[in-house]
Design a protein around this motif. Structure first.
Motif, short mmCIF file in Angstrom:
data_model
loop_
_atom_site.label_atom_id
_atom_site.label_comp_id
_atom_site.label_asym_id
_atom_site.label_seq_id
_atom_site.Cartn_x
_atom_site.Cartn_y
_atom_site.Cartn_z
N PRO A 160 0.82 -1.22 0.00
CA PRO A 160 0.00 0.00 0.00
C PRO A 160 0.86 1.27 0.00
O PRO A 160 1.91 1.32 0.64
CB PRO A 160 -0.81 -0.12 1.30
CG PRO A 160 -0.78 -1.57 1.64
CD PRO A 160 0.55 -2.07 1.16
N SER A 162 0.56 5.45 0.55
CA SER A 162 -0.28 6.55 1.04
C SER A 162 -0.36 7.65 -0.03
O SER A 162 0.65 8.03 -0.62
CB SER A 162 0.31 7.13 2.33
OG SER A 162 -0.42 8.28 2.71
N THR A 190 -5.15 5.14 0.44
CA THR A 190 -4.01 4.38 -0.09
C THR A 190 -4.38 3.80 -1.45
O THR A 190 -5.55 3.63 -1.79
CB THR A 190 -3.61 3.22 0.84
OG1 THR A 190 -4.72 2.33 0.98
CG2 THR A 190 -3.15 3.70 2.20
N THR A 192 -2.90 0.42 -3.92
CA THR A 192 -2.04 -0.76 -3.95
C THR A 192 -2.12 -1.36 -5.35
O THR A 192 -3.20 -1.68 -5.83
CB THR A 192 -2.47 -1.80 -2.92
OG1 THR A 192 -2.61 -1.18 -1.64
CG2 THR A 192 -1.43 -2.92 -2.82
#
Length: 197
Positions: A160, A162, A190, A192
């Protein structure tokens, strides 16, 4: 809220099936949303200028098994735009329904587009200056990427990232061949990157 973002499927049944299975395993509660180019147009840009419609099968393959997988909302990409320019209204219920989709979507500080609206450099860096949005999600180039305040960042799948501060341009990466997708968590702020097997 979690969004599983996908793009550039180009009618690939095995790649789409693998990505959707990975999404179901990794983020079963995520809303799947496509950034376009769900279907592959068999007529290239140059040929499209002089093409005269005869049969839909010459332009696009609407495989019933693939269509069963397309349950999600999608934006329109350049492939869909070309399909619409070549196939008359009323020939395909599937395509006529797709014509109602948008080219862009806004969600709070995030904008979603296909990516063919952007100008691209030789090294596939997008010029996002026409989009002031803090978060811009797109595809089109078939190369995943993350840019913060205009600078390319290194990304590692499964970790992940931010996105609470700064301006980000996020290239989701293609379903076709690469089997890539992106999880956008609006609560945790986040993103990913993922790659299905």
């Amino acid at each position: 809220m979690q969004y599983a973002l996908i793009t550039d499927l180009h009618s690939s049944l095995p790649d789409t099936r693998a990505v959707l299975k990975d999404i179901q395993t990794t983020a079963p509660n995520a809303v799947v949303f496509s950034l376009g180019d769900v279907h592959e147009c068999h007529i290239g840009k140059k040929r499209a200028k002089r093409y005269v419609f005869e049969e839909i099968e010459h332009v696009v393959t609407l495989d019933p098994d693939f269509l069963k997988l397309v349950f999600f909302e999608t934006l329109l990409g350049n492939q869909e735009e070309r399909l619409f320019s070549l196939i008359p209204v009323g020939v395909s219920r599937v395509l006529d329904q797709l014509r109602l989709s948008d080219r862009t979507k806004q969600l709070a500080s995030a904008r979603f587009i296909h990516g063919d609206q952007l100008k691209w450099s030789y090294d596939l860096t997008p010029d996002t200056s026409e989009y002031p949005d803090r978060l811009l999600f797109f595809g089109h180039s078939h190369v995943r990427g993350l840019f913060k305040n205009g600078k390319r960042l290194v990304v590692h799948p499964g970790i992940p990232i931010s996105i609470k501060r700064g301006r980000y341009a996020i290239n989701v990466g293609p379903v076709l061949v690469e089997r890539e997708w992106l999880l956008y968590d609006t609560t945790a702020e986040t993103i990913t990157f993922y790659r299905a097997r």
